[in-house]
Design an enzyme around this catalytic site. Structure first.
Site, PDB file in Angstrom:
ATOM      1  N   GLU A  86     -10.713  -4.144  -3.675  1.00  0.00           N
ATOM      2  CA  GLU A  86     -10.965  -3.701  -2.313  1.00  0.00           C
ATOM      3  C   GLU A  86     -11.934  -2.528  -2.315  1.00  0.00           C
ATOM      4  OE1 GLU A  86      -8.612  -2.239   1.719  1.00  0.00           O
ATOM      5  OE2 GLU A  86      -7.736  -1.763  -0.231  1.00  0.00           O
TER       6      GLU A  86
ATOM      7  N   HIS B  99      -4.816  -1.333  -3.244  1.00  0.00           N
ATOM      8  CA  HIS B  99      -5.406  -0.667  -2.092  1.00  0.00           C
ATOM      9  C   HIS B  99      -6.376   0.412  -2.577  1.00  0.00           C
ATOM     10  CE1 HIS B  99      -5.366   2.887   0.678  1.00  0.00           C
ATOM     11  NE2 HIS B  99      -5.661   1.942   1.553  1.00  0.00           N
TER      12      HIS B  99
ATOM     13  N   ASP C 158      -1.420   1.221  -4.274  1.00  0.00           N
ATOM     14  CA  ASP C 158      -2.503   2.188  -4.433  1.00  0.00           C
ATOM     15  C   ASP C 158      -2.262   2.910  -5.749  1.00  0.00           C
ATOM     16  OD1 ASP C 158      -3.960   4.777  -4.275  1.00  0.00           O
ATOM     17  OD2 ASP C 158      -4.536   4.025  -2.302  1.00  0.00           O
TER      18      ASP C 158
ATOM     19  N   GLU D 218       0.819  -1.215   0.000  1.00  0.00           N
ATOM     20  CA  GLU D 218       0.000   0.000   0.000  1.00  0.00           C
ATOM     21  C   GLU D 218       0.851   1.262   0.000  1.00  0.00           C
ATOM     22  OE1 GLU D 218      -2.910   2.221   3.261  1.00  0.00           O
ATOM     23  OE2 GLU D 218      -2.795   0.033   3.214  1.00  0.00           O
TER      24      GLU D 218
END
Length: 427
Positions: free
Chosen positions: A349, A329, A302, A279
């Protein structure tokens, strides 16, 4: 027959939120004090948990200090692409005062060239963190613009869909409600860290055990440790939670502790618990270290942080060579389009941003009013060009606005750059 003429990029604009916002925008931690992400339902361990002054809540130590950064890239025909990240006003400065010179006047299809120039130009103060986040927002805006100019969704630009529907799990403070809402699994935060001693470890085990009993034995349940643990502690915790069906242990060490991640992997040989992180990792160079050491089963970049879509697709390709799964993420639509386009991205997610984790609400709050939401365990993308979302600009400001003439001068510098006249061996 000649190919389609593409408009060049006219200007770049960097925006941040004006004052205190009840809507978190691109920063999922910029929430009300009693929000579950700020320890409103249970304690959450962080790297600052070892300091009692900052252990009670996440906002107490400034997890939300930077806030939203939104970037608009406008083409000469008026079409606008949008990308977001965290970074706030400092990120706006980097975009307007530095990165814009590599974008204005360029062909929006030249994403590789623009990314390379932005990255190389910031190496002296970048490589990770805020400068790469700023690059991410610019890059995502370019992909959004390109999709709108071609009238295609971004996943089509990446090669089209590899799956008909994308399943979604929820990061939440209420995994029981996540199950009721149809998510295919849930992830809960780790409550205590090493500084809480043996008593904290017992509480962590009890906390996970209680949720396992409530969601049943077959519902995938994972634990997010948010960089708060040590290698010995993570090993001990994983072993004690394995009997309760821990699916994966996430980001249990600081991101630069590569040897520690390898140590935990070695310590847990033979375990059924999967290990994940990424992340807070940046660019392909950071992920290369994770992938080469084979220390995790899943990487979790991310897309709004690691370098944008241009860098993310490189990381996904690298991961496929080691059979490492990629489950990004957060980052909503910016992740979803990538995941639809690559086979080794099997699961999305959704971070539940409702106050008590009891409703399905937009991840980016009101920043994109038309943000698609998961339903019945899937995220289905609408048939819209680009990333398919519309930026709501109310409450946003441009702190380092440049004049049209300043943008024009930079654009002309790129449009009029000299072509090589003599070929030479390039290395």
């Amino acid at each position: 027959m000649s190919t389609k003429d593409f408009p060049k990029i006219k200007c770049v604009r960097a925006l941040c939120q004006q004052g205190s916002q009840s809507d978190q925008g691109a920063d999922c931690h910029d929430v009300d004090d009693s929000h579950w992400l700020n320890c409103g339902l249970a304690p959450i361990a962080t790297p600052m948990s070892c300091h009692p002054q900052y252990s009670a809540t996440r906002k107490s130590w400034g997890i939300n200090a930077l806030g939203t950064l939104a970037v608009e890239v406008e083409a000469e025909d008026g079409t606008v692409g949008v990308g977001v990240t965290i970074g706030g006003e400092p990120g706006c400065y980097i975009v307007e005062k530095h990165l814009s010179r590599f974008v204005e006047g360029q062909d929006p299809r030249d994403v590789e060239l623009i990314w390379d120039q932005m990255f190389r130009a910031t190496i002296n103060y970048g490589r990770k963190g805020l400068p790469i986040q700023a690059i991410s927002a610019v890059d995502l805006a370019l992909w959004d613009l390109l999709g709108k100019l071609r009238n295609e969704p971004v996943y089509a630009l990446l090669g089209g869909k590899t799956k008909d529907r994308l399943p979604v799990y929820s990061t939440t403070g209420r995994p029981d409600l996540a199950k009721e809402l149809g998510f295919v699994g849930a992830k809960i935060p780790c409550c205590y860290g090493p500084s809480d001693g043996d008593e904290g470890l017992k509480k962590n085990v009890e906390y996970f055990k209680n949720w396992r009993e409530k969601v049943g034995p077959d519902f995938p349940l994972s634990l997010d440790c948010y960089m708060a643990l040590t290698a010995p502690y993570a090993t001990k915790l994983a072993k004690q939670l394995e009997p309760f069906g821990l699916k994966w242990l996430e980001e249990y060490l600081p991101p630069d502790c590569y040897h520690g991640y390898k140590q935990v992997r070695d310590n847990l040989k033979g375990s059924c618990v999967m290990l994940t992180t990424g992340e807070h990792e940046y660019t392909r160079y950071g992920f290369q270290q994770l992938l080469e050491s084979r220390c995790v089963d899943i990487i979790q970049p991310d897309i709004t942080w690691l370098g944008g879509l241009t860098e993310a697709r490189r990381v996904v390709a690298m991961a496929s060579a080691t059979d490492t799964l990629v489950i990004p993420h957060g980052s909503s639509v910016f992740s979803y389009h990538l995941q639809y386009a690559f086979t080794n991205c099997p699961l999305a997610e959704y971070i539940n941003m409702s106050h008590k984790a009891d409703q399905i609400v937009p991840y980016f709050g009101g920043l994109f009013p038309d943000e698609p939401l998961p339903k019945d365990g899937f995220i289905d993308l609408p048939d819209r060009p680009g990333f398919g979302v519309t930026l709501k600009k109310e409450g946003l400001r441009r702190p380092y606005a440049r004049t049209e003439q300043e943008s024009l001068q930079q654009a002309l510098a790129n449009k009029n750059k000299p072509l090589p006249l003599k070929a030479k061996f390039p290395f």
